[in-house]
Scaffold this motif. Structure first.
Motif, PDB file in Angstrom:
ATOM      1  N   GLN A 140       0.812  -1.200   0.000  1.00 44.69           N
ATOM      2  CA  GLN A 140       0.000   0.000   0.000  1.00 44.69           C
ATOM      3  C   GLN A 140       0.856   1.265   0.000  1.00 44.69           C
ATOM      4  O   GLN A 140       0.460   2.308  -0.531  1.00 44.69           O
ATOM      5  CB  GLN A 140      -0.931   0.005   1.216  1.00 44.69           C
ATOM      6  CG  GLN A 140      -1.965  -1.117   1.187  1.00 44.69           C
ATOM      7  CD  GLN A 140      -2.826  -1.135   2.449  1.00 44.69           C
ATOM      8  OE1 GLN A 140      -2.619  -0.319   3.362  1.00 44.69           O
ATOM      9  NE2 GLN A 140      -3.785  -2.076   2.485  1.00 44.69           N
ATOM     10  N   ALA A 141       2.020   1.184   0.597  1.00 45.34           N
ATOM     11  CA  ALA A 141       2.848   2.391   0.732  1.00 45.34           C
ATOM     12  C   ALA A 141       3.869   2.538  -0.374  1.00 45.34           C
ATOM     13  O   ALA A 141       4.621   3.518  -0.392  1.00 45.34           O
ATOM     14  CB  ALA A 141       3.563   2.375   2.084  1.00 45.34           C
ATOM     15  N   ASP A 177       3.628   3.319  -3.467  1.00 48.73           N
ATOM     16  CA  ASP A 177       3.438   4.480  -4.354  1.00 48.73           C
ATOM     17  C   ASP A 177       3.459   5.781  -3.589  1.00 48.73           C
ATOM     18  O   ASP A 177       4.080   6.752  -4.035  1.00 48.73           O
ATOM     19  CB  ASP A 177       2.107   4.353  -5.115  1.00 48.73           C
ATOM     20  CG  ASP A 177       2.114   3.150  -6.058  1.00 48.73           C
ATOM     21  OD1 ASP A 177       3.205   2.827  -6.582  1.00 48.73           O
ATOM     22  OD2 ASP A 177       1.044   2.530  -6.241  1.00 48.73           O
ATOM     23  N   SER A 178       2.801   5.750  -2.400  1.00 47.11           N
ATOM     24  CA  SER A 178       2.688   7.007  -1.644  1.00 47.11           C
ATOM     25  C   SER A 178       3.912   7.280  -0.775  1.00 47.11           C
ATOM     26  O   SER A 178       4.289   8.448  -0.584  1.00 47.11           O
ATOM     27  CB  SER A 178       1.430   6.982  -0.764  1.00 47.11           C
ATOM     28  OG  SER A 178       1.513   5.880   0.155  1.00 47.11           O
ATOM     29  N   ASP A 179       4.496   6.263  -0.247  1.00 45.36           N
ATOM     30  CA  ASP A 179       5.639   6.479   0.677  1.00 45.36           C
ATOM     31  C   ASP A 179       6.687   5.389   0.411  1.00 45.36           C
ATOM     32  O   ASP A 179       6.803   4.404   1.149  1.00 45.36           O
ATOM     33  CB  ASP A 179       5.160   6.433   2.125  1.00 45.36           C
ATOM     34  CG  ASP A 179       6.232   6.911   3.099  1.00 45.36           C
ATOM     35  OD1 ASP A 179       7.385   7.153   2.666  1.00 45.36           O
ATOM     36  OD2 ASP A 179       5.923   6.982   4.329  1.00 45.36           O
ATOM     37  N   ARG A 232       8.965   4.300   3.387  1.00 43.71           N
ATOM     38  CA  ARG A 232       8.356   3.448   4.421  1.00 43.71           C
ATOM     39  C   ARG A 232       8.181   2.026   3.895  1.00 43.71           C
ATOM     40  O   ARG A 232       8.383   1.032   4.625  1.00 43.71           O
ATOM     41  CB  ARG A 232       7.007   4.024   4.842  1.00 43.71           C
ATOM     42  CG  ARG A 232       6.326   3.229   5.970  1.00 43.71           C
ATOM     43  CD  ARG A 232       5.116   3.987   6.490  1.00 43.71           C
ATOM     44  NE  ARG A 232       4.456   3.221   7.525  1.00 43.71           N
ATOM     45  CZ  ARG A 232       3.529   2.287   7.319  1.00 43.71           C
ATOM     46  NH1 ARG A 232       3.162   2.030   6.068  1.00 43.71           N
ATOM     47  NH2 ARG A 232       2.993   1.640   8.326  1.00 43.71           N
TER      48      ARG A 232
END
Length: 684
Positions: free
Chosen positions: A516-517, A519-521, A524
């Protein structure tokens, strides 16, 4: 064992031939005298006894040249033969028409009378000589030597006195002899001195037998091994002579007493000869036991026979004549007393020696006791009680070796200070030991046949007890295996459920969060993937730990030999020299590899902890149908009083799981040897 006639040396043959010639001369003289109307009062067995003694002495000198006892028997045997020949010549010399009293006698008749009356007293000196010097031919050492010298001097006191005493003194208070005594070696001893001297020397000579017997007892107590067995033969001769002495005292005629004397001398001479030349050829202990038993039983039964005859004769003797009394006694004996007498004989002998003569009863009685006993704790006491009852021995101990190195001991009676331990073996393996008293009277004396029966009975019973013990141990081992398997399953389940399962679950959650992270982070997501990698590495290590518990990885990675060398390297680091020898380890079944590896590892661990060894040898050799694993060290060994620990018990159980066996021994040279034989299965 077949009896073979010994080969005699030339000189002993000469002595024996001389004795035979003197005996033949004696017989000829006696036959001629009897045909001329003489009586049998001078027909004594002296010359035949001389032949027996000379023959026994000749055998000893042929087998043991220069032996003192052989010389004594030959010397006194010839003396007896000469005495018998001169006695026969004296009898012939005073028998018409060959000789007529008082002056018309055969030549040498007076000398023959003098020799028989004077020198004949030396015939009895041979007995104290044999008692004091047998079996070595030497006097006892120390202070006992002087007692032996005094005893021999005392035994010769009366014969020497008779030899030098004037005929006038000897004939005081007795009828005048038919032939004048020639007084060949007499000294001028007055009657007031000579007569008391005769009385004193007679008592001294008779009493000399007592210290002679005491010296035999002392020698027997000091003796051991072969010398003690030789003295047993003299003991048997003494027992026989004792019974014969009783017979001669109860004999109604002098003829039976003469036969008893003949048998006593023969028994003594033959037993002494066997004791010196072949003490182990025959079972002397069994002979002693049977002689005493049969003598005691015979004395009791004969006494009852005489009492019965006397009772019947006294009851009906006044009403019947001798012929009718004899017929009544015969009928009552056949119809009533004979069965009772037979039963009495069996009961008395059983009371003295038990059931050792009835093999079936011994085995049947033991089987009944073992069947009535359930556990091992009851079977061993039943075994020793049955042996003690069947053989009438005062003490019996049976010890059975357990497979775990322990010992099961049962005893009956009070244990004496000196015992004899007999190993109990089965199929070449020692399974226990039988403990019997060394001394303890007649009942402690077992013949070789008794010992064979006893060992057969005890061996079978001990094996039965040991099998019962093994069955119990097998059941306990199965229970331990089941419990261990369930413990392993519980441990693996717990490790998977509490350790590996949550770890893998956490990895899954981190990977989902990283997805889940990403692409966005991205930073992390990268950290989450790194943490997951760490958790996976820990999970792999946990899996390896679990697999190592099931089977050592070194066996698959390195092979059995290299894995054992790895274990040896760990022990070498602590100081000892470890040598590893291997042969034919290719293609071993997996279970055999694991068991061999674990046994070596456990043995090396014990060496490191307890042995204080400088050298350790590890040997793995593939033999026909089995792998032999052996770990030997030169350390302090294991005390016989110490029971097997968990490690050694584990070694035995691992071998037993595969149908093999493991032993732990402490050789005489020191150290400990662990040896396991693992059968090969699985088509290897």
């Amino acid at each position: 064992m077949p009896l073979r006639m010994p080969r005699l040396r030339p000189l002993p043959i000469v002595w024996l031939s001389l004795a035979l010639a003197l005996a033949a001369f004696t017989v000829i003289c006696q036959v001629i005298r009897l045909r001329a109307g003489g009586t049998v009062d001078l027909a004594s067995p002296t010359a035949p006894l001389g032949v027996v003694m000379t023959g026994c002495g000749a055998v000893i000198l042929s087998r043991r040249p220069g032996h003192v006892i052989g010389g004594i028997l030959v010397g006194f045997g010839l003396l007896w033969a000469v005495d018998g020949a001169l006695e026969a010549w004296y009898g012939l010399g005073i028998t018409p028409p060959f000789g007529t009293l008082p002056d018309d006698l055969l030549p040498g008749t007076g000398f023959a009378y003098w020799f028989v009356a004077r020198a004949g007293a030396f015939l009895l000196v041979g007995l104290p000589l044999v008692l004091v010097l047998y079996p070595t031919g030497r006097l006892l050492a120390g202070g006992w030597r002087w007692l032996g010298v005094v005893t021999l001097a005392a035994s010769a006191a009366l014969p020497v006195t008779l030899l030098v005493m004037p005929a006038a003194v000897l004939e005081l208070g007795v009828p005048e002899p038919p032939v004048a005594d020639p007084d060949l070696l007499s000294l001028p001893i007055p009657a007031e001195v000579g007569y008391p001297l005769m009385v004193v020397t007679r008592l001294v000579t008779l009493a000399s037998v007592i210290p002679a017997l005491a010296l035999v007892v002392v020698r027997h107590r000091l003796a051991a091994g072969l010398e003690r067995r030789r003295l047993r033969w003299l003991l048997w001769a003494g027992i026989v002579c004792g019974f014969l002495a009783v017979i001669s005292l109860l004999a109604p005629s002098g003829l039976l007493a003469s036969y008893a004397l003949f048998a006593a001398v023969v028994a003594t001479s033959v037993s002494v000869t066997i004791g010196i030349c072949a003490p182990d050829r025959y079972d002397v202990d069994g002979l002693v036991a049977d002689t005493v038993a049969w003598g005691a039983v015979g004395a009791i039964v004969i006494g009852l026979d005489l009492a019965l005859v006397a009772l019947i004769s006294r009851t009906v003797g006044d009403h019947l004549d001798q012929r009718d009394v004899t017929l009544v006694v015969l009928l009552l004996t056949v119809l009533l007393y004979a069965p009772l007498r037979s039963l009495l004989w069996v009961r008395i002998r059983r009371r003295l020696l038990g059931r050792r003569g009835d093999r079936y009863q011994v085995v049947a009685g033991l089987a009944a006791r073992l069947e009535a006993s359930g556990s091992v704790a009851d079977q061993l006491p039943a075994l020793v009680a049955s042996v003690a009852d069947s053989f009438r021995v005062p003490y019996v101990g049976v010890e059975v070796f357990a497979s775990d190195g322990g010992r099961l001991l049962a005893e009956h009676g009070r244990r004496p200070k000196q015992v004899n331990e007999l190993p109990i073996a089965y199929s070449g393996q020692r399974v226990g030991r039988l403990i019997l008293p060394v001394r303890g009277g007649l009942r402690a004396v077992l013949t070789r046949a008794d010992q064979a029966l006893l060992m057969d009975v005890v061996r079978q019973a001990a094996i039965a007890v040991r099998l019962t013990r093994l069955t119990e141990e097998l059941q306990a081992s199965r229970e331990r295996l089941v419990l261990a398997r369930e413990d392993d399953r519980r441990r693996i389940r717990r490790d998977l459920h509490d350790g590996l399962g949550p770890a893998l679950g956490g990895v899954g959650l981190r990977l989902a969060a990283a997805e889940q992270a990403v692409d966005s982070d991205p930073s992390r997501a990268k950290d989450l993937i790194g943490a997951s990698r760490t958790d996976l590495r820990d999970a792999v290590a946990e899996v390896r730990r679990l697999v190592h518990g099931l089977r050592p990885p070194a066996l698959d990675d390195l092979g059995l030999l290299a894995a054992v060398e790895q274990q040896a390297d760990q022990l070498r680091a602590s100081g000892p020299v470890v040598a590893v020898e291997a042969e034919g380890l290719d293609g071993l079944p997996a279970a055999v590899e694991v068991a061999a590896y674990r046994i070596v590892a456990e043995s090396l661990t014990n060496v490191a902890r307890h042995a204080q060894a400088g050298l350790v040898r590890v040997r793995l050799v593939r033999e026909t149908g089995a792998l032999t694993v052996e770990v030997a060290d030169d350390g302090v060994g294991i005390s016989s009083e110490r029971t097997a620990g968990v490690g050694l018990l584990s070694v035995r159980e691992r071998a037993a799981e595969l149908g093999g066996e493991a032993t732990v021994e402490c050789p005489d040279g020191g150290g400990t040897t662990v040896r396991a034989v693992l059968p090969l299965t699985g088509g290897a």
